[in-house]
Design an enzyme around this catalytic site. Structure first.
Site, PDB file in Angstrom:
ATOM      1  N   GLU B  72       0.776  -1.240   0.000  1.00 20.46           N
ATOM      2  CA  GLU B  72       0.000   0.000   0.000  1.00 20.46           C
ATOM      3  C   GLU B  72       0.805   1.287   0.000  1.00 20.46           C
ATOM      4  O   GLU B  72       0.319   2.313  -0.428  1.00 20.46           O
ATOM      5  CB  GLU B  72      -0.994  -0.010   1.159  1.00 20.46           C
ATOM      6  CG  GLU B  72      -0.366  -0.161   2.532  1.00 20.46           C
ATOM      7  CD  GLU B  72      -1.379  -0.709   3.539  1.00 20.46           C
ATOM      8  OE1 GLU B  72      -1.684  -1.914   3.465  1.00 20.46           O
ATOM      9  OE2 GLU B  72      -1.866   0.060   4.360  1.00 20.46           O
ATOM     10  N   SER B  73       2.049   1.263   0.468  1.00 18.00           N
ATOM     11  CA  SER B  73       2.848   2.492   0.496  1.00 18.00           C
ATOM     12  C   SER B  73       3.199   2.973  -0.908  1.00 18.00           C
ATOM     13  O   SER B  73       3.688   4.082  -1.069  1.00 18.00           O
ATOM     14  CB  SER B  73       4.133   2.236   1.276  1.00 18.00           C
ATOM     15  OG  SER B  73       4.869   1.207   0.635  1.00 18.00           O
TER      16      SER B  73
END
Lengths: 351, 298
Positions: B72-73
């Site tokens: 997700e980053s």
């Protein structure tokens, strides 16, 4: 909201102490860069904020970090509007001290989700007042009864940075694509962004993941860049495609090597998981936490002294490899990292 | 002299793909491999930190080498050499296709419909697969406050299939959650104030048919029936159906049980131990290989 400006900003290069003194005030709405406690947290800045004793902060962010952990140690945060109230993932998941403060009624927590906060900052960045997003229908995040800022009477329009509603659910009006949620833009006063390199005019660059740092830079009124290195602006112009932050968003530049410790800066140094575990351990009771703060926040004369206190041995082990961008020398678990030339999946199956 | 990683790589196909025996592996290894088996070779997987990440890395090295891993980053298709401790760990970004940020992963990839499998943790789950990672007790005065959603609610709602890994206890397997962070196959419709199937609440959106497909716990593996209700598929070795029912807060459907969760194979254990987590960050310890395997490794 979009802020119509008369002229381009001119970034000033100042010290950490000066930047905190000039850009912070009690009650400020603020966002920090990076991702959880692991990547590019502007820790030195938050550390100096604790030392200069600013309080009643409204932190609005995509998640907790080493910065929020530090600010919570002295109860500096009054409103914490985010989506993940942890800070160090596998090195200290929930901020235990924050849970204590919360249960004592000393902090307001407003829950969102990662995607939702990213979209709120995107809206803020592009000057849009709100953004539609398929925020999960049926999730208590969008339960009209669960609105912490509303419950505290803070959605009365008096603070222009606090939206009058947490969200609005509507029937998608253009294509008939079901129910969709409108999320208010995030528009804090100050962004503090730690990068690897910044030009002396303000053009900034990181390597590794971007998280929502570009969105934050554009969503906030003011931007302070803390950086591992300040270089001549011309150096940044040799590879413009590698830069993310244009100089005209930047108000202040602070050179602060190792300024993200104990989070990491890809290609500079790695995160320090053992140090974070010690922070987590200290936060388990108030007395240990006070000792920790006295030793690590108020003990050193300045950030440089803090880093010197860590010792050369630690810094050497954290130093990133120039090929991978992380350290293969430090101990993260029970065994050292193996030397590898290629990931197994690629060696066996290609891309 | 210890073998180099290249020498170990050459041994993989010599290690038999036979099931290991009881005592030759530990529970986290069985769970990591159970997670790996959920991943298909053409999946685009969006996984959270911890055991889900270990499991999908194992899948990427075993049964699903071409599965795309999204973190997700901002990581798209990271080809990891050393297990990351966070989704923002630079180790996750190794040899990625592209690096971006949360607008990329939650907007361009997830909301746009590319993600075929979400793999997440949870503090508690209800019988329809709704997950709580926020708080226990009254929301404003909780007995326990957890970290809150992170990406859980988004990934758990918009991925085509979603699998969870959860510690099984009576207070974590519930008829209804105190707080629903991520809705399951049935959820509360805040407009009409009714409990309804997700397919109705989400009708007209592109995600009405997206939702939980499986749950891996420390005791068994679970699926969801056509009504969206959880049922027991396999018990882990040594765990009885009775013990599982004792550790469940509602009347669990055990009528469709297929037997035991398969033990990991020697080859799977070899890859997991030598390539996924040789540093012992997530796996608590390394069990000795039996003599026959030791003689191959040398």
């Amino acid at each position: 909201m979009a802020r119509i400006r008369g002229k381009a900003k001119k970034a000033e290069i100042i010290t950490l102490e000066e930047a905190v003194k000039k850009y912070m005030h009690n009650g400020i709405q603020i966002a920090f860069s990076g991702f959880t406690g692991f990547n590019r947290n502007p820790v030195a800045f938050a550390w100096e904020v604790v030392r200069q004793k600013y309080k009643d902060l409204h932190v609005i962010d995509r998640h907790g970090s080493c910065c929020t952990w530090l600010l919570n140690t002295v109860g500096a945060i009054k409103i914490y509007e985010t989506d993940w109230m942890g800070w160090g993932e596998m090195a200290g998941k929930l901020d235990i001290n924050m849970e204590r403060i919360y249960k004592a009624g000393k902090i307001i927590l407003e829950d969102y989700a990662h995607g939702a906060m990213a979209m709120r900052f995107l809206a803020g960045a592009i000057g849009a007042p709100f953004i539609p997003y398929y925020a999960p229908l049926g999730s208590d995040l969008y339960n009209p009864d669960y609105d912490a800022l509303g419950r505290a009477g803070l959605r009365n329009g008096k603070n222009p940075r606090i939206p009058k509603k947490k969200f609005i659910q509507i029937e998608e009006p253009f294509f008939g694509d079901g129910e969709v949620v409108l999320l208010p833009a995030a528009r804090p006063e100050l962004a503090v962004i730690h990068v690897s390199k910044v030009g002396d005019k303000g053009t900034a660059r990181w390597r590794g993941v971007g998280t929502i740092d570009k969105e934050i830079a554009f969503a906030c009124d003011k931007v302070v860049i803390t950086a591992e290195e300040v270089v001549p602006e011309g150096e940044m112009r040799k590879d413009p495609e590698a830069n993310q932050i244009p100089f005209f968003t930047v108000d202040a530049i602070v050179e602060v090597p190792w300024g993200a410790f104990p989070s990491g800066v890809p290609f500079y140094y790695d995160y320090d998981a053992p140090f974070m575990r010690e922070m987590d351990k200290a936060s388990r009771n108030a007395e240990d936490l006070k000792k920790w703060i006295d030793e690590w926040v108020f003990g050193p004369k300045n950030w440089e002294e803090f880093i010197v206190k860590l010792g050369a041995k630690k810094l050497l082990s954290l130093k990133a490899d120039s090929t991978t961008g992380y350290s293969t020398k430090m101990m993260r678990g029970k065994n050292p990292a193996p030397r590898m030339k290629m990931p197994l999946s690629v060696a066996r199956s290609g891309y | 002299m210890a073998k180099t990683m290249e020498q170990l790589m050459e041994l993989i196909d010599k290690i038999p793909n036979e099931k290991a025996k009881a005592g030759e592996f530990i529970l986290p290894e069985l769970m990591a491999i159970a997670i790996a088996h959920e991943v298909l070779n053409d999946d685009i997987v969006f996984a959270g930190t911890g055991l889900p990440m270990v499991g999908i890395m194992a899948a990427n090295m075993l049964n699903a080498p071409n599965a795309v891993l999204i973190y997700e980053s901002g990581v798209c298709d990271g080809k990891t050499m050393h297990v990351p401790m966070s989704v923002a760990d630079q180790r996750a970004a190794n040899l990625a296709s592209t690096l971006g940020g949360l607008v990329d992963t939650f907007g361009y990839y997830l909301q746009q419909g590319f993600v075929t499998l979400g793999f997440l943790g949870g503090a508690a789950i209800d019988k329809y697969g709704g997950v709580n990672v926020t708080s226990i007790g009254d929301y404003y005065a909780p007995a326990h406050r957890f970290t809150g959603s992170g990406g859980n609610s988004d990934i758990g709602s918009m991925s085509k299939r979603v699998a969870y890994i959860i510690l099984q206890e009576k207070r974590r397997f519930l008829e209804r959650n105190d707080y629903t962070t991520t809705p399951g196959w049935w959820c509360w419709d805040f407009k009409t104030r009714e409990w309804k199937p997700k397919k109705e609440v989400w009708k007209g959106t592109p995600y009405a048919d997206c939702g939980p497909c499986g749950v891996v716990t420390n005791m068994g593996v679970y699926r969801f029936d056509e009504k969206g209700i959880i049922y027991l598929e396999t018990c882990h070795p040594g765990i009885s159906v009775e013990k599982i029912k004792e550790n469940c807060g509602f009347d669990l459907n055990v009528s469709k049980i297929k037997g035991e969760t398969p033990n990991p194979t020697y080859k799977e254990l070899f890859v997991l131990r030598e390539f996924v987590d040789p540093e012992l960050i997530f796996l608590p310890a390394k069990t000795e290989y039996p003599a026959a395997i030791k003689s191959i490794i040398g």
